[in-house]
Design an enzyme around this catalytic site. Structure first.
Site, mmCIF file in Angstrom:
data_model
loop_
_atom_site.group_PDB
_atom_site.id
_atom_site.type_symbol
_atom_site.label_atom_id
_atom_site.label_comp_id
_atom_site.label_asym_id
_atom_site.label_seq_id
_atom_site.Cartn_x
_atom_site.Cartn_y
_atom_site.Cartn_z
ATOM 1 N N HIS A 165 -1.750 7.818 6.622
ATOM 2 C CA HIS A 165 -2.063 6.541 5.975
ATOM 3 C C HIS A 165 -3.199 5.821 6.687
ATOM 4 C CE1 HIS A 165 -1.514 2.659 4.030
ATOM 5 N NE2 HIS A 165 -1.476 2.097 5.224
ATOM 6 N N HIS A 195 -9.866 2.340 1.569
ATOM 7 C CA HIS A 195 -8.462 2.050 1.298
ATOM 8 C C HIS A 195 -8.309 1.546 -0.133
ATOM 9 C CE1 HIS A 195 -4.397 1.056 1.578
ATOM 10 N NE2 HIS A 195 -4.375 0.277 2.645
ATOM 11 N N CYS A 230 0.812 -1.217 0.000
ATOM 12 C CA CYS A 230 0.000 0.000 0.000
ATOM 13 C C CYS A 230 0.846 1.267 0.000
ATOM 14 C CB CYS A 230 -0.969 -0.031 1.172
ATOM 15 S SG CYS A 230 -2.083 -1.449 1.060
#
Length: 415
Positions: free
Chosen positions: A302, A338, A164
């Site tokens: 994040h 996400h 990610c």
């Protein structure tokens, strides 16, 4: 070979996010705090909150071409064309052999493999019915390659697998290749088609890391006491990167300048994050940018909505910024979920317009803050008004302990 200090700027943005298909729509969505999450129903798995994109899929290539390719490729092609259009490069001033395409991916091939196995079931798993399109669809360079085929780009293309952190990693790659003189223009960004894979949802659920909520739009709640996991989303965002001198020469609009970046590894665990290495990653980016922590105006977090992940990042941020007159801090995943390999680049795009409108978009669904996640100047519920917002630090962290931070600054002249 060019000097390593060549200044690299962002001159075009193309994106597909849950709830928006261009930067203008996206900025309005995040300032409004309007969730892009809905409920989907996956075969074998059942229902789950997720973020889905809606784009005009035949704007830049035919339905037959989209069917031959992948969902990731479709998103990538759309965003690449949009980025070039946004940059005023639809009739490119750059040699296509000197244009690079660098696309960050968390995963690729899951969707196509699951689809083929499902298809085979009706033929009693006779592999004679396996699609001849499978290999070109599932090679890791597929989304980047589909972009080059669509645009006739003959320079280098490849995908960057960095979990990610991949979106940020693609930006870093683009900057490095421009500074090395390997290319004259870069299309850099990230793509995720993860909502097409029931296995991704099932794996997160097995880890106890998949978000659940009575209303899907409330499922992604970073920093909240009631957070219970990740909301999986698809998405894509691609930037046009150019050397500053060439951008000025053609009179380009400049969104911002990439002034620093850092990447490192936890070297600790397959899944669990580590605040010390995350802090060191941010410090690497600051050092490369030649900036002090008190010169950062916005930290784009994040945080995914997992118990440990959010707390670790908050500890890292506090350790870097304590005593500095904290920057504004926000979280975009609370709004769009996400988007895996596209997460970092979408979250940067959500914040880039702050340089113009001097607003910091809010974090939503934060009703009961976790004491472990307390951050000074965390923007919640409504946008915050700034006065001299000119520097963003964008965090993206991923599995196997890969960490990234990119610093973008408002363009301040050519000196």
């Amino acid at each position: 070979m060019l000097a390593h200090h060549q200044r690299i700027v962002i001159t075009g943005v193309g994106l597909a996010a849950p709830g928006a298909s261009n930067l203008h729509e996206f900025r309005k969505q995040v300032l409004d705090g309007r969730s892009g999450i809905q409920e989907i129903d996956l075969r074998y798995f059942g229902t789950a909150p997720a973020g889905l994109c809606s784009i005009p899929e035949t704007k830049y290539r035919k339905k037959k071409e989209n069917k031959k390719g992948t969902r990731a490729g479709c998103l990538g092609v759309y965003c690449a064309h949009e980025a070039l259009l946004d940059a005023g490069l639809e009739q490119s001033v750059y040699d296509k052999a000197r244009t690079g395409v660098y696309i960050g991916l968390t995963e690729h091939g899951n969707v196509e493999t699951e689809n083929e196995i499902y298809h085979l079931k009706q033929y009693d798993y006779d592999v004679a019915y396996w699609s001849h399109h499978h290999n070109p669809r599932t090679v890791l360079n597929n989304p980047a390659g589909e972009i080059t085929v669509s645009l006739g780009i003959t320079g280098p293309h490849y995908s960057i697998g960095a979990a990610c952190a991949a979106g940020n990693a693609s930006l870093i790659q683009g900057v490095q290749m421009l500074r090395l003189g390997e290319v004259d223009m870069a299309l850099a960004g990230g793509v995720s088609e993860s909502t097409g894979s029931f296995g991704i949802f099932a794996s997160f659920k097995a880890q106890g890391a998949l978000a659940e909520a009575a209303a899907p739009e409330q499922a992604c709640r970073p920093f909240d006491q009631k957070r219970n996991g990740i909301v999986v989303s698809e998405g894509a965002c691609i930037y046009v990167l150019e050397r500053l001198d060439r951008a000025l020469q053609r009179g380009a609009r400049i969104y911002g300048e990439i002034v620093g970046y850092g990447m490192n590894s936890d070297a600790k665990d397959f899944v669990l994050p580590f605040d010390q290495r995350q802090a060191e990653c941010m410090e690497l980016a600051l050092a490369k940018a030649g900036l002090r922590p008190d010169q950062i105006d916005i930290v784009s977090t994040h945080a995914t909505g997992t118990k440990q992940g959010d707390a670790e990042e908050c500890r890292a941020i506090r350790s870097v910024f304590q005593g500095t007159g904290s920057p504004f801090i926000n979280n975009t995943k609370s709004i769009i979920g996400h988007a895996m390999g596209a997460a970092g680049v979408l979250e940067l795009a959500a914040n880039l317009p702050s340089f113009d409108d001097q607003l910091v978009h809010p974090t939503i669904n934060l009703d009961d803050p976790d004491p472990e996640c307390l951050l000074e100047n965390l923007v919640v519920g409504e946008p915050a008004q700034g006065s001299t917002l000119s520097t963003i630090l964008n965090n993206s962290f991923g599995m196997l302990g890969i960490n990234s931070a990119v610093i973008v600054q408002a363009y301040r002249g050519s000196s």
